[in-house]
Each structure stands twice: as structure tokens, then as C-alpha cells.
Design an enzyme around this catalytic site. Structure first.
Site, PDB file in Angstrom:
ATOM      1  N   GLY A 248       0.816  -1.208   0.000  1.00  0.00           N
ATOM      2  CA  GLY A 248       0.000   0.000   0.000  1.00  0.00           C
ATOM      3  C   GLY A 248       0.852   1.261   0.000  1.00  0.00           C
ATOM      4  O   GLY A 248       1.787   1.382   0.781  1.00  0.00           O
TER       5      GLY A 248
ATOM      6  N   CYS B  34      -7.906  -0.789   5.154  1.00  0.00           N
ATOM      7  CA  CYS B  34      -6.800  -1.105   6.062  1.00  0.00           C
ATOM      8  C   CYS B  34      -7.267  -0.927   7.510  1.00  0.00           C
ATOM      9  O   CYS B  34      -7.711   0.153   7.890  1.00  0.00           O
ATOM     10  CB  CYS B  34      -5.597  -0.211   5.792  1.00  0.00           C
ATOM     11  SG  CYS B  34      -4.226  -0.606   6.892  1.00  0.00           S
TER      12      CYS B  34
ATOM     13  N   GLY C 264      -6.873 -16.290   3.343  1.00  0.00           N
ATOM     14  CA  GLY C 264      -6.461 -17.621   3.802  1.00  0.00           C
ATOM     15  C   GLY C 264      -6.185 -18.622   2.708  1.00  0.00           C
ATOM     16  O   GLY C 264      -6.211 -19.832   2.935  1.00  0.00           O
TER      17      GLY C 264
HETATM   18  C1  LIG Z   1       1.877  -8.156   6.706  1.00  0.00           C
HETATM   19  C2  LIG Z   1       0.673  -7.748   5.912  1.00  0.00           C
HETATM   20  C3  LIG Z   1       0.627  -6.490   5.296  1.00  0.00           C
HETATM   21  C4  LIG Z   1      -0.476  -6.089   4.561  1.00  0.00           C
HETATM   22  N1  LIG Z   1      -0.473  -4.864   3.948  1.00  0.00           N
HETATM   23  C5  LIG Z   1      -1.532  -4.495   3.167  1.00  0.00           C
HETATM   24  C6  LIG Z   1      -1.520  -3.252   2.446  1.00  0.00           C
HETATM   25  O1  LIG Z   1      -0.550  -2.484   2.491  1.00  0.00           O
HETATM   26  N2  LIG Z   1      -2.606  -2.935   1.684  1.00  0.00           N
HETATM   27  C7  LIG Z   1      -3.699  -3.781   1.584  1.00  0.00           C
HETATM   28  O2  LIG Z   1      -4.649  -3.465   0.878  1.00  0.00           O
HETATM   29  N3  LIG Z   1      -3.720  -4.969   2.243  1.00  0.00           N
HETATM   30  C8  LIG Z   1      -2.676  -5.348   3.028  1.00  0.00           C
HETATM   31  N4  LIG Z   1      -2.701  -6.568   3.679  1.00  0.00           N
HETATM   32  C9  LIG Z   1      -3.879  -7.451   3.537  1.00  0.00           C
HETATM   33  C10 LIG Z   1      -3.669  -8.534   2.483  1.00  0.00           C
HETATM   34  O3  LIG Z   1      -3.442  -7.979   1.205  1.00  0.00           O
HETATM   35  C11 LIG Z   1      -4.868  -9.503   2.423  1.00  0.00           C
HETATM   36  O4  LIG Z   1      -6.035  -8.786   2.069  1.00  0.00           O
HETATM   37  C12 LIG Z   1      -5.133 -10.203   3.742  1.00  0.00           C
HETATM   38  O5  LIG Z   1      -3.910 -10.560   4.356  1.00  0.00           O
HETATM   39  C13 LIG Z   1      -6.010 -11.443   3.627  1.00  0.00           C
HETATM   40  O6  LIG Z   1      -5.429 -12.421   2.801  1.00  0.00           O
HETATM   41  P1  LIG Z   1      -4.576 -13.688   3.374  1.00  0.00           P
HETATM   42  O7  LIG Z   1      -5.448 -14.381   4.377  1.00  0.00           O
HETATM   43  O8  LIG Z   1      -4.273 -14.505   2.157  1.00  0.00           O
HETATM   44  O9  LIG Z   1      -3.374 -13.127   3.998  1.00  0.00           O
HETATM   45  C14 LIG Z   1      -1.591  -6.971   4.442  1.00  0.00           C
HETATM   46  C15 LIG Z   1      -1.550  -8.231   5.048  1.00  0.00           C
HETATM   47  C16 LIG Z   1      -0.449  -8.635   5.779  1.00  0.00           C
HETATM   48  C17 LIG Z   1      -0.436  -9.997   6.419  1.00  0.00           C
END
Ligand SMILES: Cc1cc2nc3c(=O)[nH]c(=O)nc-3n(C[C@H](O)[C@H](O)[C@H](O)COP(=O)(O)O)c2cc1C
Ligand SMILES: Cc1cc2nc3c(=O)[nH]c(=O)nc-3n(C[C@H](O)[C@H](O)[C@H](O)COP(=O)(O)OP(=O)(O)OC[C@H]3O[C@@H](n4cnc5c(N)ncnc54)[C@H](O)[C@@H]3O)c2cc1C
Ligand code: FES
Lengths: 263, 305
Positions: B47, B130, B243
Site C-alpha cells: 500500500g 486497512c 487464507g
Molecule cells: C503483513 C501484511 C501487510 C499487509 N499490507 C496491506 C496493504 O498495504 N494494503 C492492503 O490493501 N492490504 C494489506 N494486507 C492485507 C492482504 O493484502 C490480504 O487482504 C489479507 O492478508 C487477507 O489475505 P490472506 O489471508 O491470504 O493473507 C496486508 C496483510 C499482511 C499480512
């Protein structure tokens, strides 16, 4: 799938050095330098990360740690490395249950290791913090090294024989006085530090904080290995932030070894 | 025959339906030695905001049962440095670049969109979700009116594909509709779920930012339900997130109505996840004799109607 940094290693041996503390030998295409670490999946390399097409109900991720765990290089050997670790929680517990011949998935070597100076060295290791200090000791000329080891009590002291085996002069401090000087390693540092020596330290945060303070007050050349909770270990997630003079740095990429001047 | 897995979202061509989720894959180039980036369908950046942001104090990550909490707090180098230092290096890999943008005011999003319209950037992902921001972020995405007005402003200034990334809010349907009405080309969902973890020894929150966003396998069932519901009411495509660790996880999202998926936490564990999950999708299609992935989109819902 293996690639430059993602490696599969097989466990050559695993032994309990003192209760709750294990040494593990890993063989594979592993290299690195003292102070660098490997980011390890604490489970046998045969499951979810390889078979990416199992029905969800057969993937019992719930019993396993999700993230990798960082471990310093404890020894660099021909064809492999050793790690030395203490059982803390689920990840290290699972690691300790693995057996010779099991395979592990590793990312590494990660981060910046110790930058070796020509000057005589004082190595400081507190508790399990001796793990990376030993790799550093093995790469230095023994006669120019003094090693200060600290632990809570005699039974938790690690590697004293191994350091002596390298021909290195060691000094010991224990919190309860059961071995060596009673007190912490800082008191040893006060007696053994002289100008022009470089300090390399790893250990619990309170110990490191006092060493950092000492080094700053004495304008000593000093490198410390800092720990922080990690996500990727590759510089991609910004989870491992460490406050420095110039803002947050990434422990996994800019560190884990930092010059005290930066902090 | 090779299964067909490519797709097109409002002019954005993706050679496979698996994207790295924002914030979990840096700017991509951190991984260039390890991951053949040209095999990914696109990069979604960390982001970005107008000005650099320091982020929250550490610790910023903690593992919980089946999941991970993070409170990075949108640390980033700011749009100017991104364009100068990172964008040219990502472009070397010849894949579409999707820039994830965030802000504390609607004007900030608009300015970012204006700046990025002039750059070689194929798409924007507008992060109104966020959970780690005091102002803006999820506060915008929880309110259909504000969400709509942010998308409207971005739409006015950016001429190519726009994704709206919305939070797992109770009123997710009206929020998604508002984004569609104001011109979003696709909806990405979900972002992390605002959560908490306590250290009983210190008797304090574990994360420096106190609250964090929950991601990983723990949120998958929630995300699947939201993808199902939102894709029912929208005409624009839905990109499923939450997930996903395996090909079969991705297939579940596609069967629930997602045309593509994003992979977040799994990247932290294995940077090759997107490629492995793509392989998993192909194997599944071959096993089921499916030629085109579009045949699978929303298929689990057919019996419902
Ligand atoms: C360490 C970390 C940083 C993240 N930073 C952002 C970000 O900068 N912008 C955003 O839209 N989502 C951010 N997310 C969210 C992820 O893009 C995603 O929507 C969320 O982790 C759910 O997917 P997952 O279960 O596969 O991790 C972040 C997630 C994690 C774990
Ligand atoms: C650069 C680096 C090198 C390290 N080298 C060693 C080593 O050589 N030997 C050794 O015994 N330990 C080392 N550690 C600490 C080791 O990583 C943790 O003890 C281990 O992650 C604990 O995992 P767990 O699942 O057993 O504990 P849990 O408490 O269940 O872990 C929960 C989460 O917190 C994280 N975590 C817990 N303690 C620490 C810590 N001290 N530092 C970073 N993350 C932590 C875990 O990685 C995990 O994500 C090192 C840490 C870092 C950052
Ligand atoms: S752990 Fe991801 S950037 Fe350091």
C-alpha cells in the site's frame, strides 16, 4: 520446487545439549556467514507446502505453526550448517520432535551477518545468544578473541567446552554465581574491554540494551544481533521493524546484525 | 488440451487468476532472485500513500490459532520514491503493475490516482479497508457513501482498471454496490479483520499498534461467504482474498463466485505460493476435465438458484 534461497535440507542429527536446548545438523546446499539466519518451517517438508492441491479438510493446518521461525547459523560446515535452539513455543517444540533423516524447508541465508574487523574481538553471548557467536568465533583467529558467556545458572551455560576447544579465552558470569562471576556479562565487559577492541554481542534484550549503552558511552566499535518478530524474512512485509536513528529498519534485511552507531 | 486460465478485467489482461496480495510481497523485486516474477500474472504493490509513512511501533506481527495478526500500519516509502526507485525495476519483469493506494482523506486518493495515471501502471487497487489506520482506511470502506465518493474521485483521475478493496464489514453489500456504481471495475475482498492478542505475562497487548488485522486460514470461511454474497449482487468481477494457501483453497473461492484470487499470508511462508497455487488450479481442472476456468466461476451457487 527449490530455488536460490528456498532449500530443502535433511536432518543429519538432533541432540539435546542441555534440557530444552537442541543442536541440529542440517545437510544440503546451505551456506552463509556468521550472523546470518535461516527462516525455517518447523515441520517435516512433505505436507501442505508441497502438495498444493489437497482438499481443505485433509489439510490440518490448525495443528501447525503457520509462519517460519528464524534461527541463526550456529556452525558452518562442509555441506551444511548447524543450528542451536531453545524450545520456547509450538514451533521450536515441533522442531525438537523431528528425527535424523527428516527433511526441512529453509529460506536463507537471510540478512546481514557480522562485519569482521581487523581489531581484537570481544564476543559476548547471553543464554541461547551464544548460538551465532560460536559461528563467529570459529571464523576468527583464537588468540585475538576474548569470549564472555552469561547465563542464569551453571546448568544453562552453553558451549563452554566448545569455545575452549577453539583455543579461545572464555570468561563466565552467572546470575546466581553458580559458575564464574556472580552477576551479568556486563560486569565482565567492564573488566575486559579496552579501547580498540570490537564488541560482537547476542543475547536477551536487557543484556543487549546495557551493552549498547556501554558501547555508546565509550565510543566502542560494537555490533549487536537484534531479534524481532518476523513475517517473510525476505524484506517484503515490513513486519520486523526496529527503530534506529534513521527511522525503522528491517531486522530481516538490514540486520539482524546492527552497528551500535545506527541504533 | 491445456486448461485456459487467463482472464481480462476491464482491459487488464491476467495470464493466470492468482495475484500476490498487497503488503505480503513487497514491491515484488525483493523476490526477484527467488521467484520467476515473469510467471506471475501481475504484481500488486505494498500500500502506497502520498507521503512516506513510518508505520506502527513493533512488534508488528503475531501468530494466532490458524492465523496471523499484523499491524504494519501502512509503512511505505511514499509515491514519489516508489515511482523513481521501484517502478522501473518492477517494469523490467514485463508483468502488469497494480498499485495499491491508501490515504487518510478522499483528496489524497484522488491525487494519487492523478499521479499514477501518468505512469506505466496498468491498474490501481484502492485500499479502503486497512484496519491499521486511525483515519481513512477501513473507516472509509465501512460506509457506503464515503467508499463510493473515494472511488468516484479515483475513477475521475485514473483512466485504466480500478479495483476497490473493501473490508469485511457487516454492510459489505451496500459498500460493494456503491463502489460498483461509482465506476470500480472489480471488487477485491477481503482485507484483514481487526483483531487483538494479549500477552498474559506482561499483561499487555502483544502488538505495538494494539490492534492488528487477522489474516490466514482463520479468515477463509468468512471471506468465502462474503465472496459468495457480493458476487451475487454485482455485475463487476470479484477477486477473492483470505487464507488461500493451496490450489484447492483457490478453487473454493472461484466456485463461490470469484473470477480471480489473491494470496497474502501464504507468501510470507513461501514466496513461491502464487505459482504453486496456479499449478494446483491447473491440476484440478485437468482432473475434472474442465477446459476454461470461467466454467467454474460461481458454480457452487448453481443449485442455490
Ligand atoms: C503483513 C501484511 C501487510 C499487509 N499490507 C496491506 C496493504 O498495504 N494494503 C492492503 O490493501 N492490504 C494489506 N494486507 C492485507 C492482504 O493484502 C490480504 O487482504 C489479507 O492478508 C487477507 O489475505 P490472506 O489471508 O491470504 O493473507 C496486508 C496483510 C499482511 C499480512
Ligand atoms: C535473527 C534471529 C535469529 C534467531 N536465532 C535463534 C537461535 O539461533 N536459536 C534460538 O533458540 N532462537 C533464535 N531466535 C529466536 C527464535 O526465532 C524464537 O525463539 C522462535 O521463533 C520461537 O518460536 P516458537 O514457535 O517456539 O515460539 P512462540 O512463542 O510460539 O512463537 C510465536 C511467534 O513469535 C515469534 N517469536 C517468538 N520469540 C521470538 C524471538 N525471540 N525472536 C523473534 N521471533 C520470536 C515466533 O517466530 C512466532 O512467529 C532468533 C530470532 C531472530 C529474530
Ligand atoms: S520479516 Fe518481512 S520484512 Fe522482515
Amino acid at each position: 520446487m527449490q530455488s536460490a534461497k528456498c532449500k530443502i535440507a535433511s536432518i543429519e542429527f538432533q541432540e539435546e545439549v542441555v534440557p530444552g536446548c537442541f543442536r541440529m545438523g542440517l545437510s544440503g546446499e546451505l551456506s552463509g556467514s556468521p550472523g546470518q539466519f535461516f527462516h525455517i518451517l518447523c515441520d517435516k517438508e512433505d505436507f501442505s507446502y508441497k502438495i498444493h492441491n489437497l482438499p481443505a479438510n485433509r489439510l490440518s493446518l490448525k495443528k501447525k505453526p503457520i509462519l517460519r521461525r528464524p534461527f541463526s547459523i550456529h556452525r558452518l560446515r562442509e555441506g551444511g550448517i548447524e543450528i542451536l535452539y531453545k524450545v520456547k513455543g509450538i514451533g521450536t517444540r515441533m522442531l525438537s520432535l523431528l528425527k535424523k533423516g527428516d527433511t526441512l524447508n529453509l529460506l536463507g541465508p537471510c540478512g546481514q551477518g557480522f562485519r569482521i574487523k581487523e581489531t581484537p574481538a570481544i564476543l559476548v553471548g547471553g543464554g541461547i545468544g551464544v548460538a551465532p557467536i560460536f559461528a563467529l568465533a570459529e571464523s576468527l583467529k583464537p588468540s585475538s578473541v576474548t569470549c564472555l558467556l552469561g547465563a542464569r545458572t551453571k546448568n544453562e551455560l552453553l558451549l563452554t567446552k566448545e569455545f575452549q576447544g577453539l583455543g579461545i579465552n572464555i570468561k563466565i558470569a552467572t546470575d546466581d554465581g553458580s559458575c564464574g562471576r556472580k552477576g551479568n556479562v556486563l560486569s565482565l565487559l567492564l573488566s575486559h574491554y579496552t579501547h580498540l577492541k570490537t564488541i560482537y554481542a547476542c543475547g536477551p534484550l536487557p543484556m543487549l540494551s546495557s551493552i549498547i549503552k556501554f558501547a555508546k558511552e565509550n565510543s566502542a566499535s560494537c555490533q549487536v544481533l537484534m531479534e524481532e518478530r518476523m513475517g517473510c524474512g525476505m524484506g517484503g512485509c515490513l513486519c520486523c521493524a526496529l527503530p534506529t536513528k534513521t527511522g525503522y529498519k528491517k531486522v530481516c534485511e538490514d540486520g539482524p546484525v546492527f552497528d551500535v552507531e545506527e541504533l | 488440451m491445456k486448461p485456459k486460465i487467463d482472464l481480462n478485467i476491464a482491459g487488464l489482461y491476467l495470464k493466470n487468476p492468482v495475484l500476490p496480495a498487497s503488503g505480503t510481497f513487497g514491491y515484488g523485486i525483493e523476490y526477484e532472485e527467488m521467484v520467476p516474477l515473469d510467471q506471475l500474472s501481475a504484481i500488486i504493490t505494498k500500500g502506497l500513500t502520498l507521503k512516506p509513512r513510518e508505520g506502527n511501533s513493533p512488534p508488528r506481527i503475531v501468530e494466532t490459532a490458524c492465523g496471523v495478526l499484523n499491524s504494519v500500519g501502512l509503512e511505505n516509502i511514499g509515491i514519489e520514491r516508489f515511482i523513481k526507485e521501484k517502478l522501473p525495476r518492477i517494469r523490467e519483469h514485463n508483468i502488469p503493475v497494480i498499485v495499491n493506494i491508501g490515504g487518510e482523506t478522499a483528496i489524497e486518493y484522488e491525487e494519487l490516482a492523478g499521479i499514477l495515471d501518468k505512469e506505466e501502471v496498468e491498474a490501481l487497487e484502492v485500499n479502503i479497508s486497512c484496519p491499521n489506520l486511525q483515519k481513512g482506511g477501513a473507516a472509509f470502506g465501512n460506509d457506503p457513501e464515503i467508499a463510493g465518493s473515494v472511488i468516484e474521485r479515483v475513477r475521475k483521475r485514473f483512466s485504466r482498471t480500478v479495483f476497490a478493496k473493501i473490508p469485511p464489514a457487516d454492510n459489505i453489500n451496500p459498500v460493494a454496490l456503491a463502489c460498483q456504481n461509482e465506476g470500480a471495475d472489480a471488487i477485491s475482498l477481503i482485507n484483514t479483520i481487526r483483531s487483538l492478542a494479549i500477552d498474559i505475562e506482561t499483561q499487555k497487548p502483544i502488538l505495538g499498534g494494539i490492534f492488528g488485522g487477522l489474516s490466514g486460514p482463520a479468515i477463509k470461511p468468512v471471506a468465502l461467504r462474503m465472496v459468495w454474497e457480493v458476487s451475487n449482487i454485482l455485475d463487476i468481477p470479484v477477486i477473492g482474498i483470505g487464507g488461500i494457501f493451496t490450489g484447492s483453497d483457490a478453487i473454493e473461492f472461484i466456485l463461490s463466485g470469484a473470477v480471480a484470487v489473491q494470496v497474502g499470508t501464504a507468501n510470507l511462508v513461501d514466496p513461491l505460493s502464487c505459482l504453486k497455487i496456479t499449478e494446483g488450479i491447473k491440476e484440478y481442472m485437468a482432473r475434472k476435465g474442465i477446459q476454461n476456468i470461467t466454467q467454474l466461476v460461481g458454480k457452487a451457487k448453481l443449485s442455490e438458484k
